[in-house]
Design an enzyme around this catalytic site. Structure first.
Site, mmCIF file in Angstrom:
data_model
loop_
_atom_site.group_PDB
_atom_site.id
_atom_site.type_symbol
_atom_site.label_atom_id
_atom_site.label_comp_id
_atom_site.label_asym_id
_atom_site.label_seq_id
_atom_site.Cartn_x
_atom_site.Cartn_y
_atom_site.Cartn_z
ATOM 1 N N GLU A 47 0.844 -1.204 0.000
ATOM 2 C CA GLU A 47 0.000 0.000 0.000
ATOM 3 C C GLU A 47 0.868 1.239 0.000
ATOM 4 O OE1 GLU A 47 -2.342 1.062 3.373
ATOM 5 O OE2 GLU A 47 -0.781 0.586 4.797
ATOM 6 N N VAL A 62 4.234 7.690 11.430
ATOM 7 C CA VAL A 62 4.690 7.733 12.828
ATOM 8 C C VAL A 62 6.222 7.609 12.869
ATOM 9 C CG1 VAL A 62 4.596 6.551 15.062
ATOM 10 C CG2 VAL A 62 2.525 6.714 13.649
ATOM 11 N N ARG A 100 0.684 10.350 3.689
ATOM 12 C CA ARG A 100 0.838 11.266 4.827
ATOM 13 C C ARG A 100 2.194 11.023 5.455
ATOM 14 N NH1 ARG A 100 0.807 7.293 8.538
ATOM 15 N NH2 ARG A 100 -0.606 5.575 8.167
HETATM 16 P P1 ADP Z 1 -2.873 -1.427 7.209
HETATM 17 O O1 ADP Z 1 -3.111 -0.345 6.221
HETATM 18 O O2 ADP Z 1 -4.111 -1.855 7.936
HETATM 19 O O3 ADP Z 1 -1.721 -1.149 8.103
HETATM 20 P P2 ADP Z 1 -1.240 -3.077 5.418
HETATM 21 O O4 ADP Z 1 -1.710 -3.534 4.107
HETATM 22 O O5 ADP Z 1 -0.264 -1.940 5.437
HETATM 23 O O6 ADP Z 1 -2.507 -2.728 6.333
HETATM 24 O O7 ADP Z 1 -0.600 -4.293 6.211
HETATM 25 C C1 ADP Z 1 -0.208 -4.225 7.556
HETATM 26 C C2 ADP Z 1 0.747 -5.346 7.871
HETATM 27 O O8 ADP Z 1 0.149 -6.609 7.636
HETATM 28 C C3 ADP Z 1 1.999 -5.373 7.016
HETATM 29 O O9 ADP Z 1 2.984 -4.544 7.524
HETATM 30 C C4 ADP Z 1 2.416 -6.829 7.096
HETATM 31 O O10 ADP Z 1 3.074 -7.115 8.291
HETATM 32 C C5 ADP Z 1 1.090 -7.521 7.116
HETATM 33 N N1 ADP Z 1 0.698 -7.898 5.741
HETATM 34 C C6 ADP Z 1 -0.046 -7.179 4.859
HETATM 35 N N2 ADP Z 1 -0.254 -7.863 3.724
HETATM 36 C C7 ADP Z 1 0.376 -9.043 3.876
HETATM 37 C C8 ADP Z 1 0.508 -10.227 3.064
HETATM 38 N N3 ADP Z 1 -0.078 -10.293 1.878
HETATM 39 N N4 ADP Z 1 1.245 -11.248 3.547
HETATM 40 C C9 ADP Z 1 1.816 -11.187 4.759
HETATM 41 N N5 ADP Z 1 1.692 -10.137 5.585
HETATM 42 C C10 ADP Z 1 0.981 -9.074 5.169
#
Ligand code: ADP
Length: 461
Positions: A289, A296, A293
């Protein structure tokens, strides 16, 4: 130069923005809820305005109240910080419609990246690698999720299309778990984001979260400021971050940095932003993603590059050109950030209360961004992040030692904090070797109760 900037936030980031404005010579207005009348950001700003009751919907998320404060008090800029309205396209648009500068990207960029299935599609179309996932605009019904799961294969991560903060996310390892957790994740998404749209992604085991800081002006100049490793997470939420990532080779850093720049460039992005990747054990990486912004964890990048990201975000919003080229960005040493949460270190439940005694560590390479002071009452209503300890040293081993020493010196009496958890992380041999992934913190958690798939005769699971 902006005449006056309204800080549409609270806590550590509000204080950080006020400090940046002081250096730039920009007067500030703090907004606060009734629960925050004694908060440090209120004391530090040049002016402060109570905008509503404790509930965030009525205060820090109340767009009409914030816009009318901006106009009444003559501010010409708004900094949203992180959390609250920072990734709300309607807020950015409301600012611009009112003739006020929003310190951040255009509303269309916030909306585009806030729609995660759409962001994934755009990235894939432009050659930025993404993990296999459900196709199209998202999944609402369980039967569609089941159809996607059949194509993808387990393990799968269910995610909210409008997600953030790890909400609405569930790992599922078989059909039974999918049937059980998909509706729960969807309900969580509906409660948190008002959206029932989900998507599925192949779950990558033992991955690292490696993200790149982007800086871009309004004239299509766009660079990255290197990476942060944010794999130390609890329930998909970051706890400790570091820069640089201990396992990136210069070659991989260059490839990932180029992909991050391309990802932000193809949408015409401006201001500060972060491209998040998952890095697999085999060295492949995947876009997950973009955060539109300040993050943190921006402080670790500031320590290794010497660039003040909050001041840069304000300058860029004033229409200034980027002041560095990619080649002029240099990196020095290693930095670690420990997020200090007001929470019980064993149960992780929030621990609000009055801070009876407060001593923060100091010394060379020790930076504390805190909202706490002696006698301050930590309210129950908001995110429990109350301080960030950021250390910087010539190399990673020295940074780990410095972080440990600083945490041992830190005194926050009256409330519980997660400082003991940070000390355990820093003392861990795998962590010290830099050998960890996003599942690292599970070793400190009680074992979860497994959901057994029913055994069906003759069927392989
Ligand atoms: P949010 O926007 O809710 O923080 P993210 O998509 O950034 O969600 O994901 C948060 C965390 O979840 C990532 O930093 C990672 O640790 C885990 N994560 C996200 N997608 C995957 C995936 N496809 N496989 C393994 N871990 C994932």
């Amino acid at each position: 130069m902006f005449k006056k900037l309204l800080v549409a936030n609270r806590g550590t980031i509000a204080i950080r923005i006020i400090r940046a404005c002081r250096e730039l010579g920009i007067p500030t207005i703090a907004i606060y809820s009734t629960a925050d009348k004694d908060a440090l950001h209120v004391k530090m700003a040049d002016e402060s305005v109570c905008i509503g009751p404790a509930a965030a919907e009525d205060s820090y998320l109340n767009i009409p109240a914030i816009i009318s404060t901006v106009l009444t008090y003559g501010a010409d800029a708004v900094h949203p910080g992180y959390g609250f309205l920072s990734e709300n396209g309607d807020f950015a648009e409301a600012c611009r419609r009112s003739g006020v500068n929003f310190v951040g990207p255009a509303a269309r960029h916030i909306r585009l990246m806030g729609d995660k299935p759409r962001a994934r599609r755009i990235m894939a179309r432009h050659g930025v690698p993404v993990l296999p996932g459900s196709e199209g605009k998202g999944v609402v019904e369980l039967r569609d999720a089941q159809a996607s799961a059949r194509k993808l294969g387990y393990p799968i991560l269910i995610k909210a299309a409008a997600g953030g903060g790890g909400k609405g996310m569930r790992i599922v390892r078989n059909d039974t778990e999918l049937a059980r957790f998909f509706p729960l994740a969807r309900a969580e998404s509906e409660a948190a984001f008002g959206s029932r749209t989900m998507y599925l992604e192949k779950y990558l085991e033992r991955a690292r979260h490696v993200e790149f800081q982007i800086l871009a002006d309004n004239y299509r100049n766009l660079i990255h400021l290197g990476e942060r490793d944010c794999s130390i997470q609890r329930r998909h939420q970051k706890v400790l971050e570091e820069a640089p990532c201990p396992v990136l080779t210069p070659k991989l850093r260059e490839r990932m940095g180029k992909a991050a720049v391309r990802a932000a460039k193809v949408v015409g992005y401006s201001n500060v932003g972060t491209i998040e990747f998952l890095l697999a054990p085999d060295g492949e990486f995947y876009f997950i993603e973009m955060n539109t912004r300040i993050q943190v964890e921006h402080g670790v990048t500031e320590m290794v590059t010497g660039i003040d990201l909050v001041k840069e975000s304000i300058r860029l919003a004033m229409g200034e050109k980027l002041r560095f080229t990619q080649r002029q960005v240099t990196y020095s040493g290693a930095a670690i950030e420990c997020r200090v949460y007001a929470e019980d270190p064993d149960t992780h439940l929030p621990s609000p209360g009055v801070v009876t005694n407060h001593h923060q560590p100091g010394g060379l390479g020790v930076r504390v961004e805190t909202a706490l002071y002696d006698g301050y009452q930590v309210p129950v209503h908001y995110d429990p992040l109350v301080a960030k300890l950021i250390v910087h040293a010539e190399n990673r081993a020295l940074a780990v030692a410095r972080a440990k020493a600083a945490l041992r010196e830190y005194v926050i009496d009256g409330i519980r904090t997660n400082i003991p958890l940070h000390l355990r992380i820093l003392a861990d041999a795998d962590f010290q070797r830099g050998d960890y992934g996003t599942d690292f913190l599970r070793r400190f958690e009680p074992a979860p109760v497994p959901v057994e798939a029913p055994r069906v005769a003759g069927r392989a699971s």
